[in-house]
Design a protein around this motif. Structure first.
Motif, PDB file in Angstrom:
ATOM      1  N   LEU A 178      -1.790 -18.734  17.042  1.00 19.46           N
ATOM      2  CA  LEU A 178      -1.757 -17.766  17.952  1.00 19.46           C
ATOM      3  C   LEU A 178      -3.102 -17.539  18.351  1.00 19.46           C
ATOM      4  N   ILE A 179      -3.476 -17.417  19.638  1.00 17.11           N
ATOM      5  CA  ILE A 179      -4.872 -17.367  20.267  1.00 17.11           C
ATOM      6  C   ILE A 179      -4.718 -16.410  21.445  1.00 17.11           C
ATOM      7  N   VAL A 180      -5.923 -15.856  21.815  1.00 15.19           N
ATOM      8  CA  VAL A 180      -5.768 -14.783  23.064  1.00 15.19           C
ATOM      9  C   VAL A 180      -5.822 -15.752  24.227  1.00 15.19           C
ATOM     10  N   PRO A 181      -5.305 -15.455  25.242  1.00 16.58           N
ATOM     11  CA  PRO A 181      -5.182 -16.462  26.477  1.00 16.58           C
ATOM     12  C   PRO A 181      -6.490 -16.621  27.042  1.00 16.58           C
ATOM     13  N   HIS A 182      -6.723 -17.812  27.581  1.00 13.88           N
ATOM     14  CA  HIS A 182      -7.852 -18.085  28.370  1.00 13.88           C
ATOM     15  C   HIS A 182      -9.270 -18.238  27.576  1.00 13.88           C
ATOM     16  N   ARG A 183      -9.001 -18.573  26.323  1.00 15.12           N
ATOM     17  CA  ARG A 183      -9.973 -18.792  25.338  1.00 15.12           C
ATOM     18  C   ARG A 183      -9.809 -20.004  24.418  1.00 15.12           C
ATOM     19  N   ALA A 184     -10.870 -20.712  24.027  1.00 18.17           N
ATOM     20  CA  ALA A 184     -10.714 -21.955  23.197  1.00 18.17           C
ATOM     21  C   ALA A 184     -10.183 -21.583  21.622  1.00 18.17           C
ATOM     22  N   CYS A 185      -9.555 -22.410  21.516  1.00 19.18           N
ATOM     23  CA  CYS A 185      -8.857 -22.234  20.043  1.00 19.18           C
ATOM     24  C   CYS A 185      -9.682 -22.328  18.971  1.00 19.18           C
ATOM     25  N   ALA A 186      -9.715 -21.404  18.117  1.00 17.11           N
ATOM     26  CA  ALA A 186     -10.657 -21.200  16.946  1.00 17.11           C
ATOM     27  C   ALA A 186     -10.365 -22.390  15.981  1.00 17.11           C
ATOM     28  N   GLU A 187      -8.872 -22.732  15.791  1.00 13.01           N
ATOM     29  CA  GLU A 187      -8.490 -23.801  14.750  1.00 13.01           C
ATOM     30  C   GLU A 187      -8.964 -25.147  15.067  1.00 13.01           C
ATOM     31  N   CYS A 188      -8.239 -25.326  16.146  1.00  8.13           N
ATOM     32  CA  CYS A 188      -8.573 -26.934  16.749  1.00  8.13           C
ATOM     33  C   CYS A 188      -9.549 -27.156  17.769  1.00  8.13           C
ATOM     34  N   GLY A 189     -10.108 -26.002  18.607  1.00  9.33           N
ATOM     35  CA  GLY A 189     -11.225 -26.391  19.297  1.00  9.33           C
ATOM     36  C   GLY A 189     -10.889 -26.603  20.984  1.00  9.33           C
ATOM     37  N   TYR A 190      -9.650 -26.777  20.977  1.00 10.86           N
ATOM     38  CA  TYR A 190      -8.984 -27.253  22.278  1.00 10.86           C
ATOM     39  C   TYR A 190      -8.911 -26.098  23.247  1.00 10.86           C
ATOM     40  N   TYR A 191      -9.188 -26.571  24.773  1.00 10.87           N
ATOM     41  CA  TYR A 191      -8.856 -25.658  25.855  1.00 10.87           C
ATOM     42  C   TYR A 191      -8.412 -26.286  26.946  1.00 10.87           C
ATOM     43  N   LYS A 192      -7.177 -25.888  27.374  1.00 10.61           N
ATOM     44  CA  LYS A 192      -6.487 -26.552  28.761  1.00 10.61           C
ATOM     45  C   LYS A 192      -6.530 -28.134  28.460  1.00 10.61           C
ATOM     46  N   GLY A 193      -6.075 -28.433  27.139  1.00 10.85           N
ATOM     47  CA  GLY A 193      -5.761 -29.861  26.846  1.00 10.85           C
ATOM     48  C   GLY A 193      -6.832 -30.769  26.512  1.00 10.85           C
ATOM     49  N   ARG A 194      -7.968 -30.097  26.373  1.00  7.58           N
ATOM     50  CA  ARG A 194      -9.009 -30.931  26.142  1.00  7.58           C
ATOM     51  C   ARG A 194     -10.149 -30.418  25.039  1.00  7.58           C
ATOM     52  N   LYS A 195     -10.853 -31.257  24.322  1.00  7.26           N
ATOM     53  CA  LYS A 195     -11.566 -30.748  23.413  1.00  7.26           C
ATOM     54  C   LYS A 195     -12.841 -30.085  24.076  1.00  7.26           C
ATOM     55  N   ALA A 196     -13.027 -28.704  23.467  1.00  5.57           N
ATOM     56  CA  ALA A 196     -13.950 -27.882  24.143  1.00  5.57           C
ATOM     57  C   ALA A 196     -15.094 -27.385  23.335  1.00  5.57           C
ATOM     58  N   VAL A 197     -14.582 -27.318  21.857  1.00  2.00           N
ATOM     59  CA  VAL A 197     -15.573 -26.699  20.972  1.00  2.00           C
ATOM     60  C   VAL A 197     -15.440 -27.626  19.806  1.00  2.00           C
ATOM     61  N   ALA A 198     -16.557 -27.784  19.035  1.00  2.00           N
ATOM     62  CA  ALA A 198     -16.554 -28.772  17.816  1.00  2.00           C
ATOM     63  C   ALA A 198     -16.208 -27.634  16.615  1.00  2.00           C
ATOM     64  N   VAL A 199     -15.184 -28.072  15.920  1.00  2.00           N
ATOM     65  CA  VAL A 199     -14.979 -27.133  14.900  1.00  2.00           C
ATOM     66  C   VAL A 199     -15.253 -27.686  13.669  1.00  2.00           C
ATOM     67  N   LYS A 200     -15.823 -26.918  12.782  1.00  2.00           N
ATOM     68  CA  LYS A 200     -16.257 -27.446  11.298  1.00  2.00           C
ATOM     69  C   LYS A 200     -15.116 -27.569  10.401  1.00  2.00           C
TER      70      LYS A 200
END
Length: 58
Positions: free
Chosen positions: A36-58
């Protein structure tokens, strides 16, 4: 110009403010990891946003 004729009482102010309830943020499911994530934000667990990798997750 509008000028108040009388002072607003504390009780009247508080009653007015009580109507403005604060709601919890709406949550949606991440399409990648299904967390569960807040809409229009990158996922904190996997780092994906709109189907592509947006943030590197440790």
């Amino acid at each position: 110009m509008g000028v108040p004729k009388r002072k607003r009482s504390k009780q009247r102010n508080r009653q007015r403010r009580a109507q403005q309830k604060i709601e919890a943020p709406k949550l949606v499911e991440c399409p990648q990891c299904h967390e569960l994530i807040v809409p229009h934000r990158a996922c904190a667990e996997c780092g994906y946003y709109k189907g592509r990798k947006a943030v590197a997750v440790k």
